[in-house]
Design a protein around this motif. Sequence first.
Motif, PDB file in Angstrom:
ATOM      1  N   THR B 103     -10.419   1.221  -1.815  1.00 20.35           N
ATOM      2  CA  THR B 103     -11.414   0.586  -0.954  1.00 20.35           C
ATOM      3  C   THR B 103     -11.642  -0.861  -1.388  1.00 20.35           C
ATOM      4  N   HIS B 104     -11.543  -1.763  -0.422  1.00 23.61           N
ATOM      5  CA  HIS B 104     -11.667  -3.192  -0.717  1.00 23.61           C
ATOM      6  C   HIS B 104     -12.406  -3.889   0.420  1.00 23.61           C
ATOM      7  N   GLY B 105     -12.940  -5.061   0.114  1.00 24.52           N
ATOM      8  CA  GLY B 105     -13.346  -5.949   1.193  1.00 24.52           C
ATOM      9  C   GLY B 105     -12.113  -6.735   1.595  1.00 24.52           C
ATOM     10  N   ALA B 106     -12.186  -7.418   2.735  1.00 25.32           N
ATOM     11  CA  ALA B 106     -11.107  -8.339   3.086  1.00 25.32           C
ATOM     12  C   ALA B 106     -11.719  -9.727   3.014  1.00 25.32           C
ATOM     13  N   THR B 107     -10.936 -10.734   2.620  1.00 24.11           N
ATOM     14  CA  THR B 107     -11.562 -12.031   2.346  1.00 24.11           C
ATOM     15  C   THR B 107     -11.905 -12.806   3.613  1.00 24.11           C
ATOM     16  N   ASP B 108     -11.377 -12.393   4.765  1.00 21.90           N
ATOM     17  CA  ASP B 108     -11.650 -13.175   5.977  1.00 21.90           C
ATOM     18  C   ASP B 108     -12.622 -12.502   6.936  1.00 21.90           C
ATOM     19  N   VAL B 109     -13.027 -11.270   6.645  1.00 21.97           N
ATOM     20  CA  VAL B 109     -13.971 -10.583   7.538  1.00 21.97           C
ATOM     21  C   VAL B 109     -14.975  -9.811   6.678  1.00 21.97           C
ATOM     22  N   GLU B 110     -16.135  -9.559   7.229  1.00 21.25           N
ATOM     23  CA  GLU B 110     -17.116  -8.784   6.465  1.00 21.25           C
ATOM     24  C   GLU B 110     -16.983  -7.322   6.833  1.00 21.25           C
ATOM     25  N   LYS B 111     -15.983  -6.687   6.304  1.00 25.44           N
ATOM     26  CA  LYS B 111     -15.738  -5.288   6.606  1.00 25.44           C
ATOM     27  C   LYS B 111     -15.320  -4.579   5.325  1.00 25.44           C
ATOM     28  N   THR B 112     -15.534  -3.274   5.335  1.00 18.23           N
ATOM     29  CA  THR B 112     -15.044  -2.457   4.230  1.00 18.23           C
ATOM     30  C   THR B 112     -13.743  -1.815   4.683  1.00 18.23           C
ATOM     31  N   VAL B 113     -12.695  -2.046   3.908  1.00 17.52           N
ATOM     32  CA  VAL B 113     -11.388  -1.530   4.302  1.00 17.52           C
ATOM     33  C   VAL B 113     -10.974  -0.416   3.347  1.00 17.52           C
ATOM     34  N   HIS B 114     -10.748   0.759   3.916  1.00 21.24           N
ATOM     35  CA  HIS B 114     -10.203   1.863   3.120  1.00 21.24           C
ATOM     36  C   HIS B 114      -8.709   1.883   3.396  1.00 21.24           C
ATOM     37  N   TYR B 115      -7.972   1.419   2.415  1.00 22.51           N
ATOM     38  CA  TYR B 115      -6.523   1.263   2.593  1.00 22.51           C
ATOM     39  C   TYR B 115      -5.819   2.513   2.058  1.00 22.51           C
ATOM     40  N   CYS B 116      -5.146   3.221   2.937  1.00 18.42           N
ATOM     41  CA  CYS B 116      -4.583   4.534   2.595  1.00 18.42           C
ATOM     42  C   CYS B 116      -3.111   4.446   2.210  1.00 18.42           C
ATOM     43  N   GLY B 117      -2.643   5.462   1.517  1.00 16.68           N
ATOM     44  CA  GLY B 117      -1.219   5.592   1.222  1.00 16.68           C
ATOM     45  C   GLY B 117      -0.439   5.811   2.507  1.00 16.68           C
ATOM     46  N   PRO B 118       0.877   5.618   2.457  1.00 14.91           N
ATOM     47  CA  PRO B 118       1.679   5.741   3.668  1.00 14.91           C
ATOM     48  C   PRO B 118       1.751   7.197   4.162  1.00 14.91           C
ATOM     49  N   VAL B 119       1.999   7.353   5.449  1.00  7.82           N
ATOM     50  CA  VAL B 119       2.100   8.717   5.997  1.00  7.82           C
ATOM     51  C   VAL B 119       3.237   9.497   5.345  1.00  7.82           C
ATOM     52  N   GLY B 120       4.331   8.795   5.037  1.00  7.04           N
ATOM     53  CA  GLY B 120       5.547   9.483   4.606  1.00  7.04           C
ATOM     54  C   GLY B 120       5.405  10.281   3.328  1.00  7.04           C
ATOM     55  N   THR B 121       4.451   9.900   2.465  1.00  8.48           N
ATOM     56  CA  THR B 121       4.321  10.602   1.188  1.00  8.48           C
ATOM     57  C   THR B 121       3.175  11.609   1.198  1.00  8.48           C
ATOM     58  N   HIS B 122       2.504  11.753   2.325  1.00  7.13           N
ATOM     59  CA  HIS B 122       1.396  12.719   2.351  1.00  7.13           C
ATOM     60  C   HIS B 122       1.933  14.141   2.394  1.00  7.13           C
ATOM     61  N   ASP B 123       1.222  15.049   1.710  1.00  4.27           N
ATOM     62  CA  ASP B 123       1.672  16.444   1.675  1.00  4.27           C
ATOM     63  C   ASP B 123       1.916  17.027   3.059  1.00  4.27           C
TER      64      ASP B 123
END
Lengths: 359, 291
Positions: B103-123
């Motif tokens: 979970t991170h902020g983005a430097t150009d918008v005031e939003k909370t970004v939950h950045y997930c792993g790629p679909v390909g490696t999900h169980d």
Amino acid sequence: MNAAQLDAFLAAATDGIEFDGLSVTPADAGYAVSAGDGCDEIGTDEELRAFAEENPWFVSNWHYWNHVVGDAEARYAFLRWLERAEERSVRERYEALADGVARSWGQLRLEARLGEDGRRRYAIRHEADIDVPSSDLDRYDDPLAARELVKLDDRGRYRPLKTAPTLPTGWSYPDLDGHDLVRTVDFVYPATIANWHRENEGALDVTHFREAAERQTGIYDVVDELSVEELEAATESCCVDSQCLKRRMWDEDEETELDVPRGKGEFPCREPCSLFVTAARKFVTLGREETRSYEFELTPTEKEQLEEIVDAVAEGRVEEIREADLNEGANRYRARYLRARRTDEHGLSGTPTYPEDHG
Amino acid sequence: MQALVIVGHGSHLNPGSSTPTFAHADTVREAGAFDEVREAFWKEEPSFREVLRTLESDTVYVVPLFVSEGYFTEQVIPRELRLDGWDVENWESGDGVSASYATHGATDVEKTVHYCGPVGTHDSMSDVIAKRAETVTGNPDVGEGFGLAVVGHGTDRNENSAKAIEYHAERIREADRFDEVKALFMDEEPEVDDVTDHFESDDVVVVPLFIADGFHTQEDIPEDMGMVDDYREGYDVPTEIDGHRLWYSGAVGTERLMADVILERAAEAGAALEGAIDRVRRDANAEVAGD
Ligand code: SF4
């Protein structure tokens, strides 16, 4: 104005309203109100209601912007811009909206008109289709369909750059609400509304070429080797109105402006796009080559013909050149004749590209 | 308000490259759990660089529609989204298949970004591969008497691509549904060219772990396996080769159930989904059953 709008108005009045020339200020013995002109003192709630009924446009306008559109900044600003809300009074706007108010956005023609009870309805079509009867255009209602709709140009070619001036014609969205209008525009020209709004707020974040190039990794790592002259040639090739409708706001860096027109587009380009970066990578490798001298035999007309061919390809005019127009240098028969006469396995005028390979 | 952004590769040359991303985004939209769902691409617009500013939501879940962890998921996407303070170390993956979210902020918008792993490696991608075998054979019970080949690119700029393939092959093997399960590759051993050498089963389902159908899945792999000399002639499914029947499925990423993996990723990162996963699974199953 309908009953729900009136109720919302009466409820909001107790806190005071100040919007688009409509003013309601709670006072000791009721309210001070005005609708674009002189101020009236009003006593009871009944009188306030009567005032609203005499000024339905002001109430429905207030309701539309505050309760329907809401406070989503870019969307709000864009819809206001569309009906020229900052330039015209409510009365002028309502009169204009009754006939429909149109503006262009890239190659889009956007139209706003009055719907029921002062709500707005919006329409979108290609600006080239302004005079085409609606019945001759394919009707769309789902904003999501725009993703496929703008994928190919009228000649069926893929459009990797959404703001290229090759938007296909022949379709229309005749009836959208404000939310869907903005979504549809955003599928046709992604992020243009957001960046236009930032620019109007004085908050457009521009990333200039050097900074964008620094950031590149992998195979794009080399783009920072582009010289300023090459960069100018590159922007002239990719970023002018004939190729892209965005107005280029980035330069080489903060200090170094590029001597190439920025474009006249309504919406800004805030940093080199992926297509530009891909092109820049190719231009870097082209720029690494040394020039050589070659000697050719060509007639003056043949030399001009080569220039005409380059020009026709660069301007995308090849398809327009008529089959039988033998006066055009880029005519296909002329080009084939030139090839038959002047090239062999060594290339142009029998001159090898790499003479050293041919002893 | 919460938004979902599905980020894909896209292409400057191939108009079909973004189609699976659009299709899965539509499935997620229909499931109704997000206020906004948006697609973004490396090579198309909206770009990774600009997508966050087009959203009205303050909370954004970003799910990469990529096969494996590596260059794109660890460097390009976080950089282009301007994730503030991104460090791959915080992504809970050291083995190339276990990234969950950060979970991170983005430097150009005031939003909370939950950045997930790629679909390909999900169980749950293992389920999609199995589902792909059902779709291509038209048999919801496919398994007994069948071998399954999970095919990846192999050696590439992406050092982890083989790991994702082996990971799912192992999981599906453990589930004991197919008689045999093998991981095969285009560019490294064991190679997909010799697919029939690797199986004893008469029937072999071949599922490439690729996101979109394109050059590799439509041309290279069918030709490499010997299903056809020139892909333009087309091929039959199944095609009989060396006494085996090959059921070639094309890219797994076009399977409808992929939307489920996207939702699982977002749910693990904290998205409120209210039954959306069940809805997507039900619809995907109904499709194979022929409803
Ligand atoms: S970089 Fe140039 S071509 Fe790309 S969007 Fe901006 S103005 Fe258009």
